[in-house]
Motif scaffolding. Structure first.
Motif, PDB file in Angstrom:
ATOM      1  N   ARG B  59       0.822  -1.228   0.000  1.00 12.22           N
ATOM      2  CA  ARG B  59       0.000   0.000   0.000  1.00 12.22           C
ATOM      3  C   ARG B  59       0.851   1.271   0.000  1.00 12.22           C
ATOM      4  O   ARG B  59       0.682   2.131   0.856  1.00 12.22           O
ATOM      5  CB  ARG B  59      -0.940   0.015   1.218  1.00 12.22           C
ATOM      6  CG  ARG B  59      -2.102  -0.925   1.121  1.00 12.22           C
ATOM      7  CD  ARG B  59      -1.846  -2.255   1.735  1.00 12.22           C
ATOM      8  NE  ARG B  59      -1.504  -2.209   3.139  1.00 12.22           N
ATOM      9  CZ  ARG B  59      -1.050  -3.235   3.814  1.00 12.22           C
ATOM     10  NH1 ARG B  59      -0.881  -4.389   3.221  1.00 12.22           N
ATOM     11  NH2 ARG B  59      -0.754  -3.115   5.088  1.00 12.22           N
ATOM     12  N   CYS B  60       1.780   1.362  -0.933  1.00 17.12           N
ATOM     13  CA  CYS B  60       2.662   2.530  -0.942  1.00 17.12           C
ATOM     14  C   CYS B  60       2.025   3.706  -1.654  1.00 17.12           C
ATOM     15  O   CYS B  60       2.572   4.804  -1.624  1.00 17.12           O
ATOM     16  CB  CYS B  60       3.989   2.173  -1.607  1.00 17.12           C
ATOM     17  SG  CYS B  60       3.827   1.757  -3.349  1.00 17.12           S
ATOM     18  N   GLY B  61       0.914   3.492  -2.336  1.00 17.54           N
ATOM     19  CA  GLY B  61       0.210   4.599  -2.970  1.00 17.54           C
ATOM     20  C   GLY B  61       0.660   4.904  -4.381  1.00 17.54           C
ATOM     21  O   GLY B  61       0.084   5.758  -5.045  1.00 17.54           O
ATOM     22  N   LEU B  62       1.685   4.199  -4.865  1.00 12.23           N
ATOM     23  CA  LEU B  62       2.222   4.558  -6.181  1.00 12.23           C
ATOM     24  C   LEU B  62       1.349   4.069  -7.334  1.00 12.23           C
ATOM     25  O   LEU B  62       1.499   4.549  -8.454  1.00 12.23           O
ATOM     26  CB  LEU B  62       3.645   4.016  -6.336  1.00 12.23           C
ATOM     27  CG  LEU B  62       4.670   4.651  -5.396  1.00 12.23           C
ATOM     28  CD1 LEU B  62       6.043   4.057  -5.629  1.00 12.23           C
ATOM     29  CD2 LEU B  62       4.716   6.148  -5.587  1.00 12.23           C
ATOM     30  N   CYS B  63       0.463   3.115  -7.072  1.00 11.15           N
ATOM     31  CA  CYS B  63      -0.431   2.659  -8.139  1.00 11.15           C
ATOM     32  C   CYS B  63      -1.255   3.818  -8.678  1.00 11.15           C
ATOM     33  O   CYS B  63      -1.597   3.862  -9.851  1.00 11.15           O
ATOM     34  CB  CYS B  63      -1.372   1.581  -7.632  1.00 11.15           C
ATOM     35  SG  CYS B  63      -0.595  -0.019  -7.508  1.00 11.15           S
ATOM     36  N   ALA B  64      -1.608   4.741  -7.783  1.00 16.02           N
ATOM     37  CA  ALA B  64      -2.479   5.834  -8.196  1.00 16.02           C
ATOM     38  C   ALA B  64      -1.761   6.780  -9.136  1.00 16.02           C
ATOM     39  O   ALA B  64      -2.389   7.390  -9.999  1.00 16.02           O
ATOM     40  CB  ALA B  64      -2.965   6.595  -6.973  1.00 16.02           C
ATOM     41  N   THR B  65      -0.446   6.893  -8.987  1.00 15.02           N
ATOM     42  CA  THR B  65       0.241   7.941  -9.732  1.00 15.02           C
ATOM     43  C   THR B  65       1.158   7.420 -10.822  1.00 15.02           C
ATOM     44  O   THR B  65       1.612   8.181 -11.655  1.00 15.02           O
ATOM     45  CB  THR B  65       1.098   8.787  -8.768  1.00 15.02           C
ATOM     46  OG1 THR B  65       1.903   7.898  -7.994  1.00 15.02           O
ATOM     47  CG2 THR B  65       0.231   9.601  -7.850  1.00 15.02           C
ATOM     48  N   SER B  66       1.461   6.122 -10.841  1.00 11.46           N
ATOM     49  CA  SER B  66       2.482   5.656 -11.764  1.00 11.46           C
ATOM     50  C   SER B  66       1.954   5.018 -13.034  1.00 11.46           C
ATOM     51  O   SER B  66       2.722   4.708 -13.930  1.00 11.46           O
ATOM     52  CB  SER B  66       3.398   4.656 -11.057  1.00 11.46           C
ATOM     53  OG  SER B  66       3.929   5.248  -9.913  1.00 11.46           O
ATOM     54  N   CYS B  67       0.662   4.777 -13.106  1.00  7.33           N
ATOM     55  CA  CYS B  67       0.119   4.115 -14.295  1.00  7.33           C
ATOM     56  C   CYS B  67       0.229   5.057 -15.488  1.00  7.33           C
ATOM     57  O   CYS B  67       0.171   6.281 -15.341  1.00  7.33           O
ATOM     58  CB  CYS B  67      -1.335   3.739 -14.054  1.00  7.33           C
ATOM     59  SG  CYS B  67      -2.058   2.780 -15.392  1.00  7.33           S
ATOM     60  N   VAL B  68       0.395   4.482 -16.682  1.00  9.34           N
ATOM     61  CA  VAL B  68       0.439   5.336 -17.869  1.00  9.34           C
ATOM     62  C   VAL B  68      -0.931   5.959 -18.140  1.00  9.34           C
ATOM     63  O   VAL B  68      -1.033   6.970 -18.814  1.00  9.34           O
ATOM     64  CB  VAL B  68       0.896   4.579 -19.136  1.00  9.34           C
ATOM     65  CG1 VAL B  68       2.337   4.164 -19.029  1.00  9.34           C
ATOM     66  CG2 VAL B  68       0.001   3.398 -19.432  1.00  9.34           C
ATOM     67  N   LEU B  69      -1.965   5.333 -17.620  1.00  8.85           N
ATOM     68  CA  LEU B  69      -3.293   5.929 -17.757  1.00  8.85           C
ATOM     69  C   LEU B  69      -3.425   7.079 -16.764  1.00  8.85           C
ATOM     70  O   LEU B  69      -2.862   7.026 -15.677  1.00  8.85           O
ATOM     71  CB  LEU B  69      -4.377   4.890 -17.461  1.00  8.85           C
ATOM     72  CG  LEU B  69      -4.478   3.747 -18.459  1.00  8.85           C
ATOM     73  CD1 LEU B  69      -5.496   2.727 -17.988  1.00  8.85           C
ATOM     74  CD2 LEU B  69      -4.876   4.281 -19.817  1.00  8.85           C
ATOM     75  N   GLU B  70      -4.192   8.060 -17.171  1.00  9.15           N
ATOM     76  CA  GLU B  70      -4.341   9.210 -16.278  1.00  9.15           C
ATOM     77  C   GLU B  70      -5.029   8.781 -14.984  1.00  9.15           C
ATOM     78  O   GLU B  70      -4.630   9.159 -13.896  1.00  9.15           O
ATOM     79  CB  GLU B  70      -5.156  10.290 -16.971  1.00  9.15           C
ATOM     80  CG  GLU B  70      -5.108  11.599 -16.232  1.00  9.15           C
ATOM     81  CD  GLU B  70      -4.796  12.732 -17.178  1.00  9.15           C
ATOM     82  OE1 GLU B  70      -5.307  12.671 -18.308  1.00  9.15           O
ATOM     83  OE2 GLU B  70      -4.056  13.652 -16.794  1.00  9.15           O
ATOM     84  N   GLN B  71      -6.080   7.959 -15.152  1.00 14.70           N
ATOM     85  CA  GLN B  71      -6.694   7.371 -13.964  1.00 14.70           C
ATOM     86  C   GLN B  71      -6.272   5.912 -13.981  1.00 14.70           C
ATOM     87  O   GLN B  71      -6.574   5.176 -14.914  1.00 14.70           O
ATOM     88  CB  GLN B  71      -8.213   7.509 -14.019  1.00 14.70           C
ATOM     89  CG  GLN B  71      -8.841   7.567 -12.659  1.00 14.70           C
ATOM     90  CD  GLN B  71     -10.347   7.593 -12.734  1.00 14.70           C
ATOM     91  OE1 GLN B  71     -10.907   7.565 -13.822  1.00 14.70           O
ATOM     92  NE2 GLN B  71     -11.008   7.615 -11.608  1.00 14.70           N
TER      93      GLN B  71
END
Lengths: 486, 194, 350, 597
Positions: B59-71
């Protein structure tokens, strides 16, 4: 339209604990902003349920340890409430991968036919548009042949990695085609090539020296991409693919801007990415040099009219050679011998410099990066509770730091070897380029360069003999080839 | 073309250059063949997709910001069978809620993607509105920290582009991303797994 | 025709120049903006979790409230520990893995009893009989570890997580069925305590996760935690609900999170020790539920705070037992340790 | 277009319709401008979202913190709600704008391209190139410039590499030796917790072949005598159905041994108190097992290696290649398969354990290059903790783990080297060369020496404190009389006893290797002798059992002929002696002593 998250707005007051809440009104108002319409992919409730059950069962099978650990059950509901299932939107169906392969091979064949047999620019443009739409915007540039070489490299050096069938075929089929008939893939199958070919508005020639100098870069990129992929560090070629983010219409700002710059430059300079960056193009260029059949501008004899030379936006048409005087020839021979002797020195020299790169390059590998991170924080024990990604990573490293560091050291040693290989490869490429620039070729006609020609079929439309063949020009019109006078 | 006044020059015998070219081509074809042979055992007719192993997710939170998709293509999913149906759900409420109401100041989710609905005393159901979920894992952390861990992150394959190199996997702090076969594209928690 | 040529030429050049300028400008702007963004990100949040779950405030305890200090700490002989109990001569019994490990008061492993499945909880009678809770049964051993009996729970989804032994009765907290079973010493079910019952004014246990615990109080009542309701409840042996106290609060005097307390035991003077998970802390309450002091706060269990990395949050919750000298022995399954806590004054004295 | 090119072409003026041209040009300008505006808007939006992401808004956080301080503040709550709504709206609005923007930009770009292409094609007139003036000198010049440019790129790339390589460094070492240094310096992280019994516990039990240290010696006195006929002194005997030459091991109240043949290989557990068979577990479904069970020569059979335990699990190995861990209750923990082992007589080397690691000396093949290895497996998981290649062909002696010269060492013998490894990580400490033949007697440590036997040849006493090749430097004495070829020596620290196959028992002084006495026992001996307290026990292949005083003079205390055949070595625990015959497992001891215990 939007609802304020306010309990009072719904007239709900105190004593939540005693009195059950009314089910909160659905807060679906933001669905208006839903970005990716689901395309009505929900098949049927039954299908989904079956899939769910299947997934759950299969994972239960795999994940449950022998001891059979059970999770604590949810409460029993008196109101007859049924537990909802977890939805699992399926991944792209497996069948579709075979469709991709079939379309890919079909497009390759069609491109071959269009360049070699039909000699139709119109057909090539149509196929390019199709490839751009299918492999580009529909498949979102992934998987592409350019990136697939990394999957193959990784599979070759990492027995734990299985390369998907699609990647294998996407990687090898264009090479086989190139060995037989040249760069049919670049002509009209590659979406990256297609988008650049289609945006070309006003071609500008670039000087020969620049063309050759920049022509080294794809080989550098190829070498680096393969070595990083083979070590399992990174897929550089995918990471720095300027067009995939465009095809997806989303992506990192940097890559999107680089893609835009490529397209804007590509309006004037033909296929800048293909010629000066594409690692796969470099591979196909080498393969197509020895191709069995090749694209020829004229179907018959060359009138030396130079129309084709002017029509080629990629500087791929070679002019006839000029007979040299014996003095010049002996000079050239001596130069050639010198270059042949120089090449091994270049290989070793740049190889040595390349090995210097091992330290920084190894940092791209996750194990090395983690070990580095651990060593850096060795004096400071991780804080609890670890919340930041860095600290969480550190905690992972803390489980067995010694093994981690020794694995990282082993990986660094691999990178030292790879640095030598990369440098050596670059030295080899430079040497080969220099030699090829010193070789004397005997050419009587204007003809496309075996390596550089991407088979876009533009020159056909300009060749008078081609026009005659197609009956667009009276047969008597073209003059016999003028004797080249000096 | 028959009218061409000049006959085609006779074809020269195979030149040295031609010979070298044929040789090189044959070598390269053999090379490609060898490559196919080598990889024949290592290819998978099955495709692979990216997925998060919930057992490794930190649960480091990087999934929310690292995807190539905006969301992000990563969303929170809920296995109700292991949910405690708590009145005070730590995935829904901030760690120190002002009141157990659905008011904004009490909600943990930055986008309000969790819905809380009453079932029967004292149980409440929590569902994820995936359209709003950004995969930030705040709720997952809350649920794992205090509760049963029935909420967890998964790559949703209706959104995932299945990039050759997943940009979240590259930064994942827990090294939780892995490739799974297309026909088993999820790693769901269930009552029997752990 | 002739007149048009220069104009065409100019326009072409103009076009090229425009194009080149636009491209150059865009590239420069793009690169510049990206660098700016990266710098901004780097300056603001240096690789921080973009969406942190912030419990920083809760992980610190006011040192004035902490009345205990650690006097000893020893390793738990086995992993996957669940519950700890105190036997005669202050022996420590730990239900861990598939075993009951028996430690001397100073932490030396004395013996081990193997169970068929994972051991969930353990209790010892005055005569030395050991009761071990496996998931769906209570196993009875004599003091030497010989199996005497095995009491199966007949109701459908048993999950025994707490045991307490009285003179003639054994109480087993069954998280799965949300009740406390009362057995006689021969294993016959003599009561079903705490089930939801409107007529007796019993609201029932809310147990989101398997942490129902039971302890015997010297006032003759049993104490049971009701984690989902954030309560400690007192029942008579016959199942009458006599007393309930506790409230939800992340503050130190309440029970935090979704479902706490998860374990309890009774001090010799009748005060009650409670354990919490999520924010791991052990506290002491007066018999009427007034908060008294902290035994150990979250900062004492650094590893436990974000423990559930194996993806299973049902591991790692604290448990505590009280020995004859009033010391609180805390089991922390995550660090695999048992800590012996004594009141600060006593600790100095000893 | 370059001026060079235009000088060669005569370009006729355009014949295009100026109106159409103007229309398309206008269209392309408009479409281009549209694209620029859309992209610009998206760029601005992107940066607003990146730098000032509403979901990470510091204002909301500040307000929520304020609410914690003042929980009753209704206006504050209203403020939070309003701000929350506004921010979420902004976020999703921006996302939808971006999505729409991408499509708009795409459409605009398409329009621009079509218009621009159309404009260009309208302008285009057929080129009329002039015949090229062949200029050899110019071509040569151009080629020279190109070569220079290529060389310059090469130089640039090399310079770039060099700059990056020199300016960016990594703290990860490039060599394993440096890794060792980092971790030796003590700066390393926490020492991993070992889930295993303590050394004292190990010594109190009999956890592996010839005891915890492989010496066959225990200080506790053993039973003085027993009578086969009357059964006096034999506490119990239990039939052993499984065949195997391995010796029993003892942990607390349990005795473990293994047995097997080509059909089934299993572990048996007996109650040490009464000899009851507690459980019996076949080792099956071993991952990596070949389809057919590898055949093993009869000389050693399938179950010659003795088991080992660390008090948490028992470990078993079979000559057919299986290695398995079971709980003390016989539940399988892990297992693995080494594949068919290359060993002419069958693998017979026993397992050893050290701090929760299982040590496997896997010597095989005919030459030192045939892939022999020393492994340490993590006992809990079966993962390889470390491994070392061994320059050794197949051998039959067992490794011992001892604390010698201040560090835990694993001592192994094979041809031609005896090698000592550090027990914690497997680094080689020292090696001695003097061994030849079919190495079967295992080493022991006594009186500060490692006693190493070259079969039927010599027994050497080597100081275990060297490094590197110590053959010449650390050998203190050697004895050559009546050296055994199968059995291992045993010592009480002062005297060392060896019994060869012919039954010649010889006693040497450990200090200097002087022979103290020798005696012919008149029996065939293949079982290694053991010492408990001051008693020496020797069992013969035909069933003779002899008890002697382990002293400076020969003194026989008892001799009895048992109805069994003995190849295994005795195990001592709790004052009792456990001995495995081909038919039975015996527990020998005094009834009173057992009860007192």
């Amino acid at each position: 339209m939007k609802e304020i998250r306010n309990p009072k707005a719904k007239g709900r007051r105190k004593s939540e604990t005693r009195r059950p809440n009314h089910p909160a009104p659905a807060k679906t108002s933001f669905s208006a902003f839903d970005l990716r319409p689901s395309f009505g992919l929900r098949i049927s409730a039954l299908g989904l349920l079956l899939l769910c059950a299947f997934a759950v069962c299969s994972f239960a099978e795999e994940a449950a340890p022998a001891a059979g650990r059970f999770r604590f059950p949810p409460p029993e509901f008196e109101s007859g409430y049924k537990l909802p299932d977890t939805t699992t939107p399926p991944a792209r169906a497996l069948v579709m991968q075979y469709v991709d392969v079939a379309v890919f091979l079909g497009a390759l064949g069609l491109a071959t036919w269009l360049t070699l047999k039909k000699r139709s620019r119109r057909g090539i443009v149509a196929l390019s548009v199709f490839s751009l739409l299918y492999f580009g915007f529909y498949r979102e540039g992934c998987i592409c042949a350019i990136g697939s070489i990394q999957n193959v490299a990784l599979a070759l050096f990492n027995s734990g990695y299985t390369v998907p069938l699609t990647a294998l075929i996407f990687c090898l089929a264009p090479i086989v085609f190139a060995l037989v008939i040249g760069r049919a893939f670049c002509a009209a199958v590659c979406p990256h090539g297609a988008i650049q070919d289609l945006v070309l508005v006003k071609p500008v020639n670039i000087p020969m020296w620049l063309e050759h100098a920049l022509g080294v870069l794809p080989f550098v990129f190829l070498g680096a991409g393969l070595l990083f992929a083979a070590t399992g560090s990174a897929f550089l070629i995918c990471r720095y693919d300027p067009f995939a983010p465009m095809f997806r219409m989303t992506g990192s700002f940097l890559m999107l801007s680089i893609g835009a710059v490529f397209l804007i430059v590509g309006m004037f300079i033909g296929r800048p990415f293909c010629r000066f960056f594409c690692p796969y193009g470099a591979l196909l260029r080498v393969a197509s040099v020895v191709a069995k059949w090749r694209v020829r501008t004229t179907p018959d004899y060359c009138t030396q009219c130079r129309l084709c030379e002017q029509s080629c936006p990629f500087g791929a048409l070679n002019e006839p050679s000029i007979p040299a005087t014996p003095v010049v020839r002996s000079d050239e021979r001596r130069r050639l011998v010198r270059l042949f002797l120089l090449t091994p020195l270049l290989v070793v020299g740049i190889g040595g410099v390349g090995s210097l790169l091992a330290g920084p390059a190894a940092k791209l590998h996750s194990t090395v990066a983690l070990a580095e991170h651990w060593l850096h924080h060795q004096k400071t024990p991780p804080e609890y509770p670890a919340m930041d990604p860095d600290l969480l990573r550190l905690k992972r490293a803390d489980k067995d730091p010694k093994q981690l560091v020794s694995e990282a050291a082993a990986m660094r040693a691999v990178f030292i070897r790879n640095g030598w290989l990369l440098g050596g490869w670059i030295g080899l490429v430079i040497g080969a380029k220099l030699i090829s620039l010193s070789l004397r070729r005997t050419r009587t006609d204007y003809e496309p360069d075996r390596g550089a020609c991407v088979g876009c079929a533009r020159c056909f439309e300009f060749c008078p003999n081609e026009l005659v063949r197609r009956g667009l020009m009276p047969a008597s019109a073209p003059a016999p080839p003028p004797a080249a006078k000096t | 073309m028959d009218t061409n006044p000049q006959p085609n020059p006779p074809k020269p015998p195979v030149s040295r250059r031609q010979f070298m070219r044929d040789g090189a081509r044959a070598t390269m074809l053999v090379g490609v063949g060898g490559l196919v042979g080598l990889l024949a055992g290592r290819h998978a007719s099955n495709g692979f997709v990216w997925q998060i192993d919930p057992a490794k997710c930190v649960r480091c939170g990087l999934c929310a910001t690292s995807c190539v998709l905006e969301q992000s293509a990563v969303k929170c999913v809920h296995t109700h069978a292991i949910c405690g149906y708590c009145r005070l759900c730590t995935a829904y409420f901030v760690p120190e809620p002002n009141a157990l109401s659905t008011a904004a100041e009490n909600q943990l989710c930055p986008t309000g993607a969790i819905k809380r609905s009453f079932i029967e005393d004292p149980y409440y159901e929590y569902t994820i509105d995936e359209k709003l979920c950004i995969g930030c894992a705040k709720c997952v952390e809350g649920c794992n920290r205090f509760g049963n861990g029935s909420l967890y992150l998964q790559v949703r394959h209706d959104r995932c582009l299945n990039c050759n190199e997943c940009s979240i996997a590259k930064v994942c702090a827990g090294d939780a991303f892995r490739r799974v076969p297309v026909d088993h594209p999820y790693m769901l928690k269930s009552t029997t797994s752990h | 025709m002739n007149g048009q040529e220069p104009e065409r030429d100019v326009s072409r050049r103009g076009f090229l120049k425009r194009g080149a300028r636009t491209a150059g400008a865009l590239a420069a702007v793009g690169a510049g903006l990206d660098i700016f963004e990266q710098l901004a990100v780097a300056a603001n949040e240096k690789n921080a979790n973009p969406f942190p779950y912030d419990t920083g405030r809760l992980s610190k305890t006011d040192p004035k409230l902490v009345a205990y200090e650690e006097t000893a700490r020893f390793k738990c002989p086995r992993g996957e520990a669940h519950r700890i109990a105190c036997g005669a001569d202050d022996q420590l019994l730990i239900a861990a893995g598939n075993y009951i490990s028996i430690l001397s008061r100073d932490g030396a492993l004395q013996s081990e009893i193997a169970l068929g499945g994972p051991a969930q909880c353990v209790a010892v009678a005055k005569d030395g009989t050991i009761y071990a809770g496996a998931r769906n049964q209570v196993e009875v051993f004599d003091a030497k570890g010989q199996r005497k009996a095995s009491w199966e729970v007949i109701e459908k989804r048993p999950w025994i997580t707490g045991l307490a032994v009285a003179e003639k009765d054994v109480f087993a907290a069954d998280s799965g069925n949300r009740v406390v079973w009362r057995y006689d010493r021969d294993g016959k079910v003599a009561g079903r305590i705490g089930a939801k019952d409107k007529e007796r004014n019993i609201p029932g246990f809310v147990v989101p996760s398997p942490y129902l615990d039971v302890a015997l109080h010297r006032d003759g009542l049993i104490r049971v935690n009701n984690p989902g309701s954030h309560l400690v409840e007192a029942y008579t042996f016959d199942g009458d609900r006599e007393l309930a106290w506790g409230r939800y609060s992340a503050a130190i005097d309440g029970f935090c999170g979704c479902c706490n307390p998860i374990a309890l035991d009774v001090l010799p003077d009748g005060r009650i020790v409670t354990c919490e998970k999520g924010v791991p802390r052990v506290k002491v309450y007066a018999n009427d539920g007034a908060f008294e002091c902290v035994v150990a706060g979250a900062e004492s269990f650094p590893e436990n705070v974000k423990a559930n990395e194996g993806g299973d949050p049902l591991r790692g919750a604290l448990d505590a037992t009280v020995n004859s000298r009033g010391r609180v022995c805390i089991l922390d399954p995550v660090s695999g340790t048992v800590r012996v806590m004594a009141r600060k004054a006593e600790a100095k004295g000893s | 277009m370059s001026t060079a090119a235009s000088s060669h072409f005569v370009v006729p003026a355009s014949k295009a319709d100026p109106r159409a041209l103007r229309t398309w040009r206008t269209a392309s300008v408009i479409a281009g401008a549209f694209c620029v505006v859309v992209c610009g808007a998206m760029v601005v939006g992107h940066f607003r979202l990146g730098v000032d992401n509403p979901l990470k808004s510091p204002q909301v956080k500040a307000l929520k913190d304020k609410l914690l301080a003042a929980p009753e503040d209704e206006p504050l709550k209203r403020q939070i709600r309003a701000l929350d709504l506004q921010l979420r709206q902004r976020y999703f609005h921006q996302l939808s704008l971006n999505d729409a923007g991408a499509w708009l930009a795409l459409a605009g770009a398409l329009m621009f391209l079509l218009a621009a292409k159309r404009e260009m094609s309208l302008r285009k007139t057929p080129p009329m190139p002039m015949p090229k003036q062949h200029d050899a000198a110019r071509t040569a010049r151009e080629l020279a410039v190109a070569r220079g440019a290529v060389a310059a790129v090469g130089a640039l790339v090399a310079a770039g590499f060099a700059i990056i390589g020199v300016s960016i460094t990594t703290s990860v070492p490039a060599r394993q030796a440096e890794v060792e240094k980092i971790f030796k310096a003590g700066a390393a992280g926490a020492v991993p917790v070992v889930d295993a019994a303590t050394p004292a516990e190990m010594l109190a039990n009999w956890p592996s072949f010839r005891g915890a240290d492989g010496s066959g010696f225990t200080k506790t006195d053993g039973p003085p005598t027993w009578d086969t006929k009357t059964g006096a002194g034999i506490l119990w005997k239990s039939p052993v159905a499984a065949q195997g030459f391995n010796s029993p091991i003892v942990w607390r109240n349990r005795v473990f041994l293994s047995g097997g043949d080509i059909l089934k290989r299993e572990v048996l557990c007996f109650d040490a108190a009464n000899g009851k068979l507690l459980w019996q577990r076949a080792i099956e479904n071993v991952p990596g097992a070949p389809a057919k069970v590898p055949e093993v020569a009869e000389q050693c059979g399938y179950a010659a290696p003795t088991m080992a335990t660390d008090g948490r699990r028992v470990y078993v190995m079979f000559a057919s290649g299986e290695l398995a861990a079971l709980t003390l209750d016989g539940q399988p923990v892990w297992s693995k398969h080494f594949g068919a082992l290359k060993n002419a007589y069958g693998h017979a080397t026993s397992l050893a354990v050290w701090q929760g690691k299982v040590l496997v000396q896997l010597d095989q093949g005919d030459s030192p290059q045939s892939g022999s290895k020393m492994y340490a497996f993590d006992g809990a998981t079966g993962k390889i903790a470390w491994e070392q290649r061994r320059p050794a062909p197949a051998s039959w002696a067992s490794p011992i783990v001892v604390e010698a010269a201040g560090k835990p060492q694993i001592i192994t013998i094979s041809v031609p080297w005896a090698i000592s490894y550090a027990a914690n990580d497997g680094t080689e400490l020292w090696r001695a060369r003097e061994f030849d033949g079919e190495i079967t007697p295992s080493p022991i440590v006594a009186g500060g020496f490692v006693l190493l036997i070259s079969p039927s040849n010599k027994m050497a006493a080597v100081k275990p404190d060297g490094a590197g090749d110590v053959s010449k430097t650390h050998e203190k004495w050697a004895a050559e009389d009546s050296i055994p070829d199968v059995t291992s020596p045993v010592s009480n620290g002062e005297l060392v006893f060896i019994a060869n196959t012919g039954g010649m028992l010889t006693c040497y002084d450990v200090k200097d290797g002087k022979k103290v006495w020798e005696h012919d026992l008149n029996m065939e001996v293949q079982s290694s002798p053991g010492i408990a307290g001051n008693k020496l026990y020797i069992f013969g292949t035909k069933g003779a059992a002899v008890v002697l005083e382990a002293g400076r003079a020969f003194k026989q205390l008892a001799r009895t002929e048992m109805d069994d055949k003995f190849f295994a070595s005795p195990a001592f625990a709790g004052g009792k002696l456990f001995m495995r015959g081909l038919k039975h497992l015996y527990c020998i001891g005094e009834k009173g002593a057992a009860a007192a215990k």
